[in-house]
Scaffold this motif. Structure first.
Motif, PDB file in Angstrom:
ATOM      1  N   PHE A   5       0.839  -1.189   0.000  1.00 17.32           N
ATOM      2  CA  PHE A   5       0.000   0.000   0.000  1.00 17.32           C
ATOM      3  C   PHE A   5       0.880   1.247   0.000  1.00 17.32           C
ATOM      4  N   PHE A   6       0.728   2.062  -1.038  1.00 13.78           N
ATOM      5  CA  PHE A   6       1.439   3.338  -1.145  1.00 13.78           C
ATOM      6  C   PHE A   6       0.470   4.422  -0.677  1.00 13.78           C
ATOM      7  N   ALA A   7       0.657   4.896   0.549  1.00 12.63           N
ATOM      8  CA  ALA A   7      -0.333   5.766   1.194  1.00 12.63           C
ATOM      9  C   ALA A   7      -0.381   7.171   0.614  1.00 12.63           C
ATOM     10  N   THR A   8       0.752   7.719   0.245  1.00 15.47           N
ATOM     11  CA  THR A   8       0.915   9.088  -0.267  1.00 15.47           C
ATOM     12  C   THR A   8       0.756  10.143   0.832  1.00 15.47           C
ATOM     13  N   CYS A   9       1.381  11.279   0.628  1.00 14.10           N
ATOM     14  CA  CYS A   9       1.283  12.393   1.579  1.00 14.10           C
ATOM     15  C   CYS A   9      -0.146  12.917   1.664  1.00 14.10           C
ATOM     16  N   LEU A  10      -0.864  12.900   0.538  1.00 14.98           N
ATOM     17  CA  LEU A  10      -2.231  13.404   0.522  1.00 14.98           C
ATOM     18  C   LEU A  10      -3.109  12.643   1.502  1.00 14.98           C
ATOM     19  N   CYS A  75      -2.063   2.375  -5.126  1.00 15.47           N
ATOM     20  CA  CYS A  75      -2.082   3.770  -4.685  1.00 15.47           C
ATOM     21  C   CYS A  75      -3.461   4.389  -4.948  1.00 15.47           C
ATOM     22  N   PRO A  76      -4.081   5.038  -3.948  1.00 14.33           N
ATOM     23  CA  PRO A  76      -5.407   5.629  -4.140  1.00 14.33           C
ATOM     24  C   PRO A  76      -5.378   7.079  -4.621  1.00 14.33           C
ATOM     25  N   ALA A  77      -4.215   7.543  -5.069  1.00 15.94           N
ATOM     26  CA  ALA A  77      -4.087   8.927  -5.559  1.00 15.94           C
ATOM     27  C   ALA A  77      -3.400   8.907  -6.916  1.00 15.94           C
ATOM     28  N   GLY A  78      -4.159   9.222  -7.963  1.00 16.61           N
ATOM     29  CA  GLY A  78      -3.635   9.127  -9.319  1.00 16.61           C
ATOM     30  C   GLY A  78      -2.421   9.991  -9.581  1.00 16.61           C
ATOM     31  N   SER A  79      -2.384  11.188  -9.007  1.00 11.87           N
ATOM     32  CA  SER A  79      -1.275  12.097  -9.273  1.00 11.87           C
ATOM     33  C   SER A  79       0.043  11.549  -8.732  1.00 11.87           C
ATOM     34  N   CYS A  80      -0.009  10.920  -7.559  1.00 13.10           N
ATOM     35  CA  CYS A  80       1.202  10.338  -6.983  1.00 13.10           C
ATOM     36  C   CYS A  80       1.637   9.109  -7.780  1.00 13.10           C
ATOM     37  N   ALA A  81       0.669   8.305  -8.192  1.00 11.36           N
ATOM     38  CA  ALA A  81       0.995   7.145  -9.017  1.00 11.36           C
ATOM     39  C   ALA A  81       1.656   7.579 -10.320  1.00 11.36           C
ATOM     40  N   ALA A  82       1.128   8.645 -10.922  1.00 10.56           N
ATOM     41  CA  ALA A  82       1.681   9.145 -12.179  1.00 10.56           C
ATOM     42  C   ALA A  82       3.100   9.656 -11.995  1.00 10.56           C
ATOM     43  N   ALA A  83       3.370  10.275 -10.849  1.00  9.92           N
ATOM     44  CA  ALA A  83       4.715  10.780 -10.580  1.00  9.92           C
ATOM     45  C   ALA A  83       5.721   9.637 -10.537  1.00  9.92           C
ATOM     46  N   VAL A  84       5.381   8.559  -9.830  1.00 10.37           N
ATOM     47  CA  VAL A  84       6.293   7.423  -9.710  1.00 10.37           C
ATOM     48  C   VAL A  84       6.481   6.733 -11.058  1.00 10.37           C
ATOM     49  N   VAL A 104       9.933  -0.808 -10.182  1.00  9.50           N
ATOM     50  CA  VAL A 104       8.901  -0.356  -9.242  1.00  9.50           C
ATOM     51  C   VAL A 104       7.694   0.184 -10.001  1.00  9.50           C
ATOM     52  N   ALA A 105       7.949   0.985 -11.014  1.00 10.20           N
ATOM     53  CA  ALA A 105       6.857   1.580 -11.796  1.00 10.20           C
ATOM     54  C   ALA A 105       5.976   0.511 -12.443  1.00 10.20           C
ATOM     55  N   ASP A 106       6.583  -0.571 -12.888  1.00 12.59           N
ATOM     56  CA  ASP A 106       5.830  -1.642 -13.540  1.00 12.59           C
ATOM     57  C   ASP A 106       4.890  -2.362 -12.567  1.00 12.59           C
ATOM     58  N   ARG A 107       5.194  -2.291 -11.280  1.00  9.78           N
ATOM     59  CA  ARG A 107       4.358  -2.955 -10.270  1.00  9.78           C
ATOM     60  C   ARG A 107       3.340  -2.010  -9.639  1.00  9.78           C
ATOM     61  N   LEU A 108       3.363  -0.751 -10.025  1.00 17.01           N
ATOM     62  CA  LEU A 108       2.511   0.248  -9.384  1.00 17.01           C
ATOM     63  C   LEU A 108       1.188   0.426 -10.131  1.00 17.01           C
ATOM     64  N   PHE A 109       0.080   0.409  -9.389  1.00 19.15           N
ATOM     65  CA  PHE A 109      -1.243   0.555  -9.976  1.00 19.15           C
ATOM     66  C   PHE A 109      -2.066   1.568  -9.181  1.00 19.15           C
TER      67      PHE A 109
END
Length: 239
Positions: A5-10, A75-84, A104-109
């Motif tokens: 789980f990628f929580a993000t700062c948001l 990740c529940p935040a599209g902008s953070c996912a897009a950054a990574v 890492v990017a290939d495993r991120l959704f």
């Protein structure tokens, strides 16, 4: 299935409930959720401002945090996912780090992308009565090519009617630091977005990107509109 789980700062600073509900939703879908404790800011604010070199420490820390295993990252935040997802480009002058970033990017959704495309489900048994407008954020549709997945999930929410609006895919004006650097332009953009939403007279505004919901929701609140702003995970957890 085990997932990171990628929580993000948001989520961590302003929308903790989105993080909590995301974990609960993933668990209900049969996932074992792992939280890599070394994760932190992905560097998106400084990356959006053009400070690529200054952001590399944050990028490398994020990469290292998610290298502890090879499970999918949600990740529940599209902008953070897009950054990574853009890390390999930003680190292109450091081939070893670029390769690690790509892994890492290939495993991120993004959350809806993961549910629909990886778990293969669209009906989560959610129920929410009323009319809604869905806002497709720029990060989802333009950077991640996630357009149909949120709509597929919302189409299966019992009692929910999705309403079309004018210029549905137009930017809400947030754009990260754009809303700070170009505040007057950003303000006019969100005013137009809220005007189009209001014309449809929805009960809810739904989105899958926290930053856009904060921006649009702020304008809705200032105008005193009776529209409830909801992250898509709030909807999918409604019963």
């Amino acid at each position: 299935m085990k997932v990171n789980f990628f929580a993000t700062c948001l989520c961590d600073t302003v929308k903790a409930e989105v993080a909590k509900k995301t974990v609960l939703l993933l668990e209900q879908l049969g996932c074992e959720v792992i939280f890599p404790e070394k994760q932190g800011c992905c560097g998106q604010p400084s990356l959006n401002s053009g400070y690529i070199d200054e952001s590399k420490a944050a990028m490398k820390k994020t990469i290292a945090a998610f290298e502890a295993n090879d499970y999918p990252i949600v990740c529940p935040a599209g902008s953070c996912a897009a950054a990574v997802k853009r890390y390999p480009k930003y680190l292109a002058d450091e081939p070893l780090w670029a390769a690690r970033a790509q892994e890492v990017a290939d495993r991120l959704f993004e959350l809806t992308q993961f549910i629909v495309n990886q778990l293969g489900t669209v009906d989560l048994g959610a129920k929410l009565t009323g009319k809604a407008v869905y806002h497709p954020s720029c990060s989802l549709i333009r950077k991640l090519n996630v357009r149909e997945e949120p709509l597929a999930l919302l189409a299966h929410v019992e009692g929910l009617e999705l309403l079309p609006i004018q210029n549905q895919e137009t930017c809400c004006g947030f754009g990260g630091t754009f809303s700070v650097k170009m505040a007057e332009i950003s303000g006019e953009m969100v005013k137009e977005k809220v005007a189009h939403i209001s014309e449809a007279e929805p009960d809810y505004l739904i989105g899958a990107d926290i930053s856009c919901l904060i921006n649009i929701g702020g304008r809705i609140n200032r105008e005193g509109k009776p529209i409830k702003v909801m992250h898509i995970v709030d909807v999918l957890m409604s019963r």
